[in-house]
Design a protein around this motif. Sequence first.
Motif, PDB file in Angstrom:
ATOM      1  N   THR A  67       0.795  -1.220   0.000  1.00 19.18           N
ATOM      2  CA  THR A  67       0.000   0.000   0.000  1.00 19.18           C
ATOM      3  C   THR A  67       0.827   1.270   0.000  1.00 19.18           C
ATOM      4  N   ASN A  82      -2.161  -3.010   8.625  1.00 20.78           N
ATOM      5  CA  ASN A  82      -3.445  -3.424   8.059  1.00 20.78           C
ATOM      6  C   ASN A  82      -3.287  -4.627   7.123  1.00 20.78           C
ATOM      7  N   LYS A  83      -2.337  -4.539   6.217  1.00 21.10           N
ATOM      8  CA  LYS A  83      -2.117  -5.628   5.268  1.00 21.10           C
ATOM      9  C   LYS A  83      -1.544  -6.864   5.953  1.00 21.10           C
ATOM     10  N   ARG A  85      -2.298  -7.829   8.955  1.00 15.85           N
ATOM     11  CA  ARG A  85      -3.446  -8.474   9.605  1.00 15.85           C
ATOM     12  C   ARG A  85      -4.308  -9.212   8.585  1.00 15.85           C
ATOM     13  N   GLU A  86      -4.562  -8.579   7.439  1.00 18.87           N
ATOM     14  CA  GLU A  86      -5.378  -9.224   6.398  1.00 18.87           C
ATOM     15  C   GLU A  86      -4.734 -10.523   5.923  1.00 18.87           C
ATOM     16  N   LEU A  87      -3.439 -10.474   5.625  1.00 17.59           N
ATOM     17  CA  LEU A  87      -2.752 -11.654   5.115  1.00 17.59           C
ATOM     18  C   LEU A  87      -2.624 -12.736   6.179  1.00 17.59           C
ATOM     19  N   MET A  89      -4.721 -13.257   8.705  1.00 17.91           N
ATOM     20  CA  MET A  89      -6.044 -13.850   8.946  1.00 17.91           C
ATOM     21  C   MET A  89      -6.460 -14.787   7.808  1.00 17.91           C
ATOM     22  N   SER A  90      -5.996 -14.507   6.615  1.00 12.12           N
ATOM     23  CA  SER A  90      -6.351 -15.386   5.493  1.00 12.12           C
ATOM     24  C   SER A  90      -5.381 -16.565   5.368  1.00 12.12           C
TER      25      SER A  90
END
Length: 101
Positions: A67, A82-83, A85-87, A89-90
């Motif tokens: 980002t 943020n990224k 956490r997203e990565l 969690m997935s």
Amino acid sequence: MAKKAIINRNLKRQKIVTKYQHTRSALLALLNDISKSYEEKLEARNKLQKLPRNSSSTRLRNRCELTGRARGYYRKFGLGRNKLRELAMSGRIPGIMKASW
């Protein structure tokens, strides 16, 4: 997402830092050498001041690879919070999982 101009400015600074890295380190070593005379140190200081301002590594900013976000940067992953956490969690970052106890 950070502005493209700011991301590109930081990339330009990275190139300039790597270009002048050896010159800058040699001049700084000469300045820190006790055995050198005052005139030699003065000449080295003038050469150092004539280098581009962006050739100093302190002007670089750590940014998220995805980002371009400058704050909340995790150096170990090269990502913003943020990224990351997203990565995580997935399940796309190996070895990281949500804590539970």
